[in-house]
Design an enzyme around this catalytic site. Structure first.
Site, PDB file in Angstrom:
ATOM      1  N   ARG A  56      -3.332  -2.405  -4.260  1.00 48.24           N
ATOM      2  CA  ARG A  56      -2.208  -1.496  -4.494  1.00 48.24           C
ATOM      3  C   ARG A  56      -2.616  -0.097  -4.045  1.00 48.24           C
ATOM      4  O   ARG A  56      -3.795   0.274  -4.091  1.00 48.24           O
ATOM      5  CB  ARG A  56      -1.825  -1.439  -5.981  1.00 48.24           C
ATOM      6  CG  ARG A  56      -1.598  -2.782  -6.614  1.00 48.24           C
ATOM      7  CD  ARG A  56      -0.422  -3.524  -6.043  1.00 48.24           C
ATOM      8  NE  ARG A  56       0.847  -2.988  -6.497  1.00 48.24           N
ATOM      9  CZ  ARG A  56       2.029  -3.547  -6.228  1.00 48.24           C
ATOM     10  NH1 ARG A  56       2.073  -4.635  -5.464  1.00 48.24           N
ATOM     11  NH2 ARG A  56       3.154  -3.022  -6.681  1.00 48.24           N
ATOM     12  N   GLU A  86       2.553   4.348  -7.783  1.00 51.30           N
ATOM     13  CA  GLU A  86       1.906   3.105  -7.386  1.00 51.30           C
ATOM     14  C   GLU A  86       2.861   2.305  -6.517  1.00 51.30           C
ATOM     15  O   GLU A  86       4.073   2.300  -6.737  1.00 51.30           O
ATOM     16  CB  GLU A  86       1.514   2.315  -8.638  1.00 51.30           C
ATOM     17  CG  GLU A  86       0.991   0.913  -8.389  1.00 51.30           C
ATOM     18  CD  GLU A  86       2.073  -0.140  -8.455  1.00 51.30           C
ATOM     19  OE1 GLU A  86       1.863  -1.215  -7.870  1.00 51.30           O
ATOM     20  OE2 GLU A  86       3.140   0.111  -9.065  1.00 51.30           O
ATOM     21  N   ARG A 142      -5.224  -8.109  -5.626  1.00 50.85           N
ATOM     22  CA  ARG A 142      -3.910  -7.491  -5.428  1.00 50.85           C
ATOM     23  C   ARG A 142      -4.099  -6.022  -5.088  1.00 50.85           C
ATOM     24  O   ARG A 142      -4.103  -5.150  -5.955  1.00 50.85           O
ATOM     25  CB  ARG A 142      -3.060  -7.638  -6.699  1.00 50.85           C
ATOM     26  CG  ARG A 142      -1.583  -7.315  -6.470  1.00 50.85           C
ATOM     27  CD  ARG A 142      -0.827  -7.425  -7.775  1.00 50.85           C
ATOM     28  NE  ARG A 142       0.610  -7.309  -7.562  1.00 50.85           N
ATOM     29  CZ  ARG A 142       1.446  -6.761  -8.442  1.00 50.85           C
ATOM     30  NH1 ARG A 142       0.987  -6.259  -9.563  1.00 50.85           N
ATOM     31  NH2 ARG A 142       2.736  -6.705  -8.193  1.00 50.85           N
ATOM     32  N   CYS A 167       8.937  -1.681  -4.470  1.00 55.92           N
ATOM     33  CA  CYS A 167       8.067  -1.874  -3.319  1.00 55.92           C
ATOM     34  C   CYS A 167       8.673  -2.792  -2.274  1.00 55.92           C
ATOM     35  O   CYS A 167       8.146  -2.904  -1.172  1.00 55.92           O
ATOM     36  CB  CYS A 167       6.718  -2.455  -3.765  1.00 55.92           C
ATOM     37  SG  CYS A 167       6.851  -4.079  -4.561  1.00 55.92           S
TER      38      CYS A 167
END
Length: 309
Positions: free
Chosen positions: A181, A128, A179, A89
């Protein structure tokens, strides 16, 4: 998934988040890929019977760096029903340089994932990444991912599915961690086609009657006396100094909320220094840090003097 056993491929496996989730649903991991040595150590300890390789390109490229044909990739990768991948990421994260696909070492690894998908045609693909991958800066990247999957016959929603653990109640597997995502679910339709664009698979109010304000972090912390080898987990002197400096900073700043852009102490200057070759995103952050410094100059100067003399 149903109760029948299914096989899954765990790419960019980290310490096994996808593995835990899919194994709990009856899945069996046929192969994992993870490059980080510390993550490998944890993964092998947790899943000692799972074959693990350290480089996805050992599956998609030859030793000379040439692309393998799909038949060769298919021979190296075991058959599986589900491919899951938390592909790197950093090229898309707001805390990185946001080079996206231009990051040759990491951004293009999605295409290695896509090579395996093309070679093996798993029924389900579960990806993801950070929320920013679906942001305006990376719209071409996002569309490229969705287009690539659709070109292979997968049903996949173009709108991003954004989820954070703290929005789920504990009974639903939630956790007190903010968080966000982005998840991408794609599937090969059989007799039933579910239009993923017609309505979202999930929304952000997942647990009825649950409020994220109900989390109590103290319920999840162990007492120091109950932790074996406590010194292994404690902050070192440098880390404690960083935390103390940050705590002093947020206590002194008069603003009700800190800014959303990265705070760079070396950019706390009255006039930002922006070389001609500076990319636009960095110029923007340098300007914002300078403006923030000018708004709170006396407080920041006092804080910096206390920290560094």
């Amino acid at each position: 998934m149903n109760e029948q056993a299914f096989g899954f491929l765990d790419l960019f496996a980290g310490i096994g988040g996808f593995h835990h989730a899919l194994e709990a649903q009856g899945g069996s991991c046929v192969l994992a890929v993870e490059r980080d040595e510390d993550c490998q150590q944890v993964y092998r300890h947790t899943f000692p019977n799972t074959p693990l390789v350290d480089d996805i390109r050992s599956l998609t490229q030859t030793d000379e760096g040439d692309d393998r044909d799909l038949a060769a990739v298919g021979a190296l990768v075991p058959d599986h029903d589900v491919l899951c991948a938390g592909f790197p990421c950093q090229p898309f994260s707001k805390s990185g340089f946001q080079e996206g696909i231009r990051d040759r070492s990491r951004g293009t690894l999605f295409y290695d994932v896509m090579t395996i998908i093309m070679a093996k045609q798993p029924r389900f693909v579960l990806l993801e990444n950070v929320r920013n991958i679906a942001g305006p800066r990376h719209i071409d990247t996002w569309n490229g991912i969705i287009d690539s999957l659709q070109e292979q016959g997968y049903q996949v929603a173009r709108d991003p599915l954004v989820l954070s653990p703290h929005l789920l109640a504990p009974a639903d597997g939630g956790a007190p961690q903010v968080r966000d995502r982005v998840f991408i679910l794609a599937y090969q339709p059989t007799s039933h086609v579910f239009d993923l664009n017609a309505r979202p698979l999930l929304d952000r109010q997942l647990s009825l009657g649950w409020s994220p304000d109900d989390w109590r972090i103290e319920d999840y912390l162990d007492d120091d006396k109950d932790i074996a080898n406590l010194d292994r987990y404690q902050l070192n002197p440098d880390e404690r100094a960083w935390v103390a400096a940050w705590q002093a900073f947020i206590e002194r700043i008069e603003a009700d909320r800190l800014p959303g852009f990265p705070i760079w102490v070396d950019a706390f200057v009255a006039k930002p220094n922006i070389p001609p070759e500076t990319p636009e995103w960095k110029s923007n952050f340098l300007i914002k840090n300078s403006e923030f410094y000018c708004q709170h100059r006396d407080t920041i100067d006092s804080w910096m003097k206390d920290q560094w003399g």
